[in-house]
Motif scaffolding. Sequence first.
Motif, short mmCIF file in Angstrom:
data_model
loop_
_atom_site.label_atom_id
_atom_site.label_comp_id
_atom_site.label_asym_id
_atom_site.label_seq_id
_atom_site.Cartn_x
_atom_site.Cartn_y
_atom_site.Cartn_z
N LYS A 104 0.85 -1.19 0.00
CA LYS A 104 0.00 0.00 0.00
C LYS A 104 0.88 1.23 0.00
O LYS A 104 1.77 1.38 0.83
N SER A 133 -6.25 1.89 -7.57
CA SER A 133 -6.21 3.24 -7.03
C SER A 133 -6.73 3.24 -5.61
O SER A 133 -7.21 2.22 -5.09
N LYS A 134 -6.69 4.40 -4.97
CA LYS A 134 -7.17 4.54 -3.60
C LYS A 134 -8.64 4.14 -3.51
O LYS A 134 -9.08 3.56 -2.50
N SER A 135 -9.40 4.40 -4.55
CA SER A 135 -10.83 4.08 -4.54
C SER A 135 -11.11 2.62 -4.88
O SER A 135 -12.26 2.18 -4.84
N LYS A 152 1.57 5.47 0.04
CA LYS A 152 1.11 6.57 0.88
C LYS A 152 -0.08 7.30 0.27
O LYS A 152 -0.87 7.93 0.98
N ASP A 153 -0.22 7.24 -1.06
CA ASP A 153 -1.36 7.90 -1.71
C ASP A 153 -2.61 7.03 -1.72
O ASP A 153 -3.64 7.40 -2.30
N GLY A 154 -2.53 5.85 -1.08
CA GLY A 154 -3.69 4.97 -0.99
C GLY A 154 -3.75 3.89 -2.04
O GLY A 154 -4.56 2.96 -1.94
N ALA A 155 -2.92 4.00 -3.07
CA ALA A 155 -2.91 2.96 -4.11
C ALA A 155 -2.39 1.64 -3.53
O ALA A 155 -1.56 1.64 -2.63
N THR A 156 -2.91 0.54 -4.03
CA THR A 156 -2.47 -0.77 -3.57
C THR A 156 -2.01 -1.62 -4.75
O THR A 156 -2.42 -1.40 -5.90
#
Length: 537
Positions: free
Chosen positions: A89, A118-120, A91-95
Amino acid sequence: MKSLTKQQRISAFAATAALLVAGITAGTATAGSSAEDSGMRAGATAMKLSAAQKTALIKKADTAKVKAADAKALGLGSKEELRVKDVVKNKDGATHVRYARTFDGMPVLGGDLVVHKSKSGEHTGVTKGTKADVAVSTKGVKASAKPATPKAKGSKAPRQVVFALEGKPVLAWETVEGGTQKSGAPNQLHVITDAKTGKKIFEFQGIHEADGTGASMYSGEVQLTTDGADGKFTLSDASRGGSKTTNLENGESGDGKDFTDEDNKWGTGKPEDAQTAAVDAHYGAMQTWDFFKDVFKREGIAGDGKGAPSRVHYGDNYVNAFWDDSCFCMTYGDGEGNKAPLTSLDVAAHEMSHGVTSTTAGLVYAGESGGLNEATSDIFAAATEFHAPENKEDVADFLVGEEIDINGDGTPLRYMDKPSKDGNSLDEWSDQAGDVDVHYSSGIANHWFFLMSMGSGKSEKNGVEYDSPTSDGSTIEGIGITKAQEIWFKALTENMTENTDYKAAREATVKASNDLFGADSAETKAVEAAWTAVAVK
């Protein structure tokens, strides 16, 4: 495949010794500038996760609903299933979810893939070990093609797999041959045979070893984190996942016996003192842990917060050290005449980095992927040296095995600035690279990493002089080891797969650099120029 001579299998270094230690570790600072002040996109770097957070992240990704959605999005067949191996993961939320794959219940070797989200939670891409459809038939399979279980101790019965590391996926048998290698290291040779013809199509070694001939010990005084109280201290490190160093007492199996000490001052710097080898091994484990945690926010070799055991005094006159995935541990022999334990810092960092590779990209230890596997360990060994506390007696450098005089003439075992100086390693890629021993084809990526860090031509660092050529006569400007190691780690953990070759490694590092610094950045241009300079296009 032809067998290799002992000289061809040489991969490493050997020993220096540590002297007095204290019970509490001094803090260390990460070398180089931070992501924020180096132009690096901090959001693209890995987020620091506790062991509990890491477990929760994997558990969330490993649900039937999520895996079914990912399988559908990837267009996988009804017989294909995914198993989560790791999740990174940012820091920008992407996994980045790393999956192993099965087909009709069979493991798919080379079928691993990384799903980028993406983070979403939206899919932003996928990196696949094989682009071919994984669909095999049992038609034509003969019972006579199934290999027998090897008789050597530690062997494993054949298991049916889908072999997708090279070319079109085929139904195959994977057999693990146990016993002992010629060097004396344990053997875990994975042999892949065609399930229809019985013909051997591939093999790779599960034990990643480091051969040497012994060396003088020279390290200086180091600090160690230990456990216990006055009168009984042990080489256990609760602050690093319960890491511990034990004594095999010349045995070749088991967990080993705890080292104990009354005053928490370990070793004498002499091989005759059994604690001396343990000091180096424990120190090496500490520094490797700290490097991956401080630089990449990765706690532990597997990233699960758990320590990796170190065992010293393996065998008798054993001139070797090796990493073993089956115990997830490091093991060290005592060298020629039991007087030169193979426990130097670069040995520890190199070998333990094999564990990082096995739990991330899983680069198969053969062909070009094997060369990249070995190079990864050399790269992170050098990076660990630069991250460790300054040691005037063993300065950080881009040489491999510089302290051990394995050649008997004072020269290092390997050179990252010009790998061919060792007489065997490759400076640049050719279509024969996959046929070269992995410890020598690793020179291509080692050379790339040096060019990325220091640039081409003459240079100097910590009093060590280098002179790095390029295959095309170009001039490369280095971007520093801090940025170079970030690019390599991100590529390894997010973009490489089991059968990544040098061309794919170029693509993986370019993508990593694009994410970290931008597609038109000086860093990405340096990545591409450095690969071109070692003839990887």
